[in-house]
Design a protein around this motif. Structure first.
Motif, short mmCIF file in Angstrom:
data_model
loop_
_atom_site.label_atom_id
_atom_site.label_comp_id
_atom_site.label_asym_id
_atom_site.label_seq_id
_atom_site.Cartn_x
_atom_site.Cartn_y
_atom_site.Cartn_z
N LYS A 118 -1.82 8.23 -7.13
CA LYS A 118 -2.75 8.95 -6.27
C LYS A 118 -3.70 7.92 -5.65
N PRO A 119 -4.31 8.27 -4.50
CA PRO A 119 -5.16 7.30 -3.79
C PRO A 119 -6.23 6.62 -4.65
N LYS A 120 -6.88 7.36 -5.52
CA LYS A 120 -7.92 6.76 -6.35
C LYS A 120 -7.33 5.68 -7.26
N LYS A 121 -6.16 5.96 -7.83
CA LYS A 121 -5.50 4.98 -8.69
C LYS A 121 -4.99 3.79 -7.88
N VAL A 122 -4.58 4.02 -6.64
CA VAL A 122 -4.15 2.93 -5.75
C VAL A 122 -5.33 1.99 -5.53
N TYR A 123 -6.49 2.56 -5.26
CA TYR A 123 -7.69 1.75 -5.06
C TYR A 123 -7.97 0.90 -6.30
N LEU B 19 0.82 -1.21 0.00
CA LEU B 19 0.00 0.00 0.00
C LEU B 19 0.86 1.27 0.00
N PRO B 20 1.83 1.40 0.91
CA PRO B 20 2.67 2.61 0.87
C PRO B 20 3.53 2.70 -0.39
N GLU B 21 3.93 1.54 -0.93
CA GLU B 21 4.72 1.53 -2.16
C GLU B 21 3.88 2.04 -3.33
N PHE B 22 2.64 1.60 -3.41
CA PHE B 22 1.72 2.08 -4.45
C PHE B 22 1.51 3.58 -4.31
N LYS B 23 1.34 4.04 -3.06
CA LYS B 23 1.06 5.45 -2.80
C LYS B 23 2.24 6.36 -3.18
N LYS B 24 3.44 5.82 -3.20
CA LYS B 24 4.60 6.61 -3.61
C LYS B 24 4.53 6.98 -5.08
#
Length: 140
Positions: free
Chosen positions: A117-122, A109-114
């Motif tokens: 953006k949150p919507k794309k992470v979801y 999750l933190p790696e994706f967030k780097k």
């Protein structure tokens, strides 16, 4: 005559490579499907692709814990002859697999967030967890 060992070695490497490609095909399909449907710009995709590949690999390894036990008892389950001990092993493997998959998700999750953006992470997590039937276009 000196070429024979070299040709044999090359043939063996080709066959080994083919086996690896077949074994990874579902992982590759999931990877390509996720990247395609996220619709990232080239720069973001270049940063995110290795993170996604690592995530999918670790997630698959976590899922393999249950899958291996499930394969072991597939015939008994299908025949309706699953014993209580076998069912207990399946339940334990499923719980362990689910726990490890959750650990992998929390790790990435933190790696994706780097990168996203949150919507794309979801959406990335959602797409990466789609059923294979949907990924292969059979679930329309």
């Amino acid at each position: 005559m000196k070429r024979l060992p070299i040709l044999a070695a090359l043939l063996a490497l080709c066959l080994l490579g083919t086996t690896t490609v077949f074994a990874q095909s579902k992982l590759e399909k999931r990877y390509e499907y996720t990247l395609k449907n996220l619709r990232l710009d080239k720069a973001t995709e270049a940063k995110f692709a290795p993170v996604l590949r690592a995530y999918l690999t670790e997630k698959k390894e976590a899922g393999d814990i249950y899958d291996d036990v499930k394969k072991k008892y597939k015939a008994a389950e299908k025949a309706g002859t699953l014993t209580d001990a076998q069912a207990t092993q399946l339940l334990n493997a499923k719980m362990e697999s689910d726990e490890k998959e959750l650990e992998v998700k929390k790790k990435y999750l933190p790696e994706f967030k780097k990168v996203l953006k949150p919507k794309k992470v979801y959406y990335a997590f959602d797409l990466a967890n789609d059923k294979m039937s949907k990924i292969e276009g059979k679930d329309e």
